[in-house]
Write a protein that holds these residues in place. Sequence first.
Motif, PDB file in Angstrom:
ATOM      1  N   TRP A 135      -1.364   8.915   2.873  1.00  0.00           N
ATOM      2  CA  TRP A 135      -0.422   9.228   1.811  1.00  0.00           C
ATOM      3  C   TRP A 135      -0.851  10.436   1.008  1.00  0.00           C
ATOM      4  O   TRP A 135      -2.025  10.691   0.809  1.00  0.00           O
ATOM      5  CB  TRP A 135      -0.335   8.046   0.844  1.00  0.00           C
ATOM      6  CG  TRP A 135       0.669   7.029   1.247  1.00  0.00           C
ATOM      7  CD1 TRP A 135       0.520   6.092   2.226  1.00  0.00           C
ATOM      8  CD2 TRP A 135       1.962   6.834   0.707  1.00  0.00           C
ATOM      9  NE1 TRP A 135       1.642   5.326   2.323  1.00  0.00           N
ATOM     10  CE2 TRP A 135       2.546   5.755   1.388  1.00  0.00           C
ATOM     11  CE3 TRP A 135       2.675   7.455  -0.305  1.00  0.00           C
ATOM     12  CZ2 TRP A 135       3.827   5.296   1.098  1.00  0.00           C
ATOM     13  CZ3 TRP A 135       3.939   6.996  -0.591  1.00  0.00           C
ATOM     14  CH2 TRP A 135       4.504   5.927   0.111  1.00  0.00           C
TER      15      TRP A 135
ATOM     16  N   ARG B 241      -5.619   0.979  -6.228  1.00  0.00           N
ATOM     17  CA  ARG B 241      -5.498   2.409  -5.912  1.00  0.00           C
ATOM     18  C   ARG B 241      -5.229   3.261  -7.155  1.00  0.00           C
ATOM     19  O   ARG B 241      -5.348   4.480  -7.108  1.00  0.00           O
ATOM     20  CB  ARG B 241      -4.374   2.643  -4.908  1.00  0.00           C
ATOM     21  CG  ARG B 241      -4.683   2.137  -3.529  1.00  0.00           C
ATOM     22  CD  ARG B 241      -5.767   2.961  -2.935  1.00  0.00           C
ATOM     23  NE  ARG B 241      -5.883   2.716  -1.513  1.00  0.00           N
ATOM     24  CZ  ARG B 241      -6.945   3.051  -0.825  1.00  0.00           C
ATOM     25  NH1 ARG B 241      -7.953   3.643  -1.408  1.00  0.00           N
ATOM     26  NH2 ARG B 241      -7.007   2.815   0.445  1.00  0.00           N
TER      27      ARG B 241
ATOM     28  N   GLU C  40      -5.375  11.137   0.984  1.00  0.00           N
ATOM     29  CA  GLU C  40      -6.531  10.321   0.663  1.00  0.00           C
ATOM     30  C   GLU C  40      -7.753  10.846   1.398  1.00  0.00           C
ATOM     31  O   GLU C  40      -7.668  11.290   2.537  1.00  0.00           O
ATOM     32  CB  GLU C  40      -6.287   8.863   1.060  1.00  0.00           C
ATOM     33  CG  GLU C  40      -5.263   8.210   0.193  1.00  0.00           C
ATOM     34  CD  GLU C  40      -5.214   6.722   0.410  1.00  0.00           C
ATOM     35  OE1 GLU C  40      -6.266   6.065   0.370  1.00  0.00           O
ATOM     36  OE2 GLU C  40      -4.114   6.223   0.627  1.00  0.00           O
TER      37      GLU C  40
ATOM     38  N   TYR D  78       0.835  -1.188   0.000  1.00  0.00           N
ATOM     39  CA  TYR D  78       0.000   0.000   0.000  1.00  0.00           C
ATOM     40  C   TYR D  78       0.874   1.242   0.000  1.00  0.00           C
ATOM     41  O   TYR D  78       1.869   1.270   0.714  1.00  0.00           O
ATOM     42  CB  TYR D  78      -0.895  -0.022   1.241  1.00  0.00           C
ATOM     43  CG  TYR D  78      -1.618   1.275   1.478  1.00  0.00           C
ATOM     44  CD1 TYR D  78      -2.808   1.537   0.832  1.00  0.00           C
ATOM     45  CD2 TYR D  78      -1.088   2.234   2.317  1.00  0.00           C
ATOM     46  CE1 TYR D  78      -3.466   2.732   1.027  1.00  0.00           C
ATOM     47  CE2 TYR D  78      -1.735   3.428   2.513  1.00  0.00           C
ATOM     48  CZ  TYR D  78      -2.915   3.671   1.872  1.00  0.00           C
ATOM     49  OH  TYR D  78      -3.558   4.856   2.050  1.00  0.00           O
ATOM     50  N   PRO D  79       0.553   2.294  -0.728  1.00  0.00           N
ATOM     51  CA  PRO D  79      -0.594   2.461  -1.606  1.00  0.00           C
ATOM     52  C   PRO D  79      -0.312   2.067  -3.051  1.00  0.00           C
ATOM     53  O   PRO D  79      -1.115   2.319  -3.928  1.00  0.00           O
ATOM     54  CB  PRO D  79      -0.883   3.949  -1.510  1.00  0.00           C
ATOM     55  CG  PRO D  79       0.483   4.565  -1.438  1.00  0.00           C
ATOM     56  CD  PRO D  79       1.279   3.577  -0.595  1.00  0.00           C
TER      57      PRO D  79
END
Length: 170
Positions: free
Chosen positions: A144, A98, A134, A92-93
């Motif tokens: 992030w 995503r 986000e 992630y991310p």
Amino acid sequence: MARASDVTIDHRTYLHKTVKSLVIHEFQQTVGNRANNSFRSFIFDMATGKQLTLADLFKPGVDPRTALPPLARPFLAESLDRAQPPHETGTYPFTTDRFEPQAGAFNYSGDYRAFALTPDELILFMPDRPIAHEDPPPQDRLVWSMDGGAVEAHVPLTALNSILRQGLTV
């Protein structure tokens, strides 16, 4: 207080048959702030003189936001693995979900707004602009931000032949 700042604008052009892509990369930095990168693309059919959208590259009735992700996913995954900052593969991310358009969900794809058509590939610049964080933030992870063009996915046109409009296939 006046701050020193720097703005640079680059461009790249690509030609695929009669389709010309112009990709503009904007880099802006002010002292004390992180640099911001943004990508804008303008695609033209030189035979007709018309500006094209991503949907115009595909057969009638094909929605690139739904048809493109499954075909581009293997190439997107490779691009995500190379993205900065250095990270473990598939973490992630930097995961395909995503970076694929999703109705009603946060993602870094920019809905594929910044793209280019080259003689043998479709390039997706994601996100097209800096994303501060986000929204909504994930409850169990570090929040992030993402700089524009952090991921540049190169999808071979041969992988897209089944959905490309007539005249653009390789």
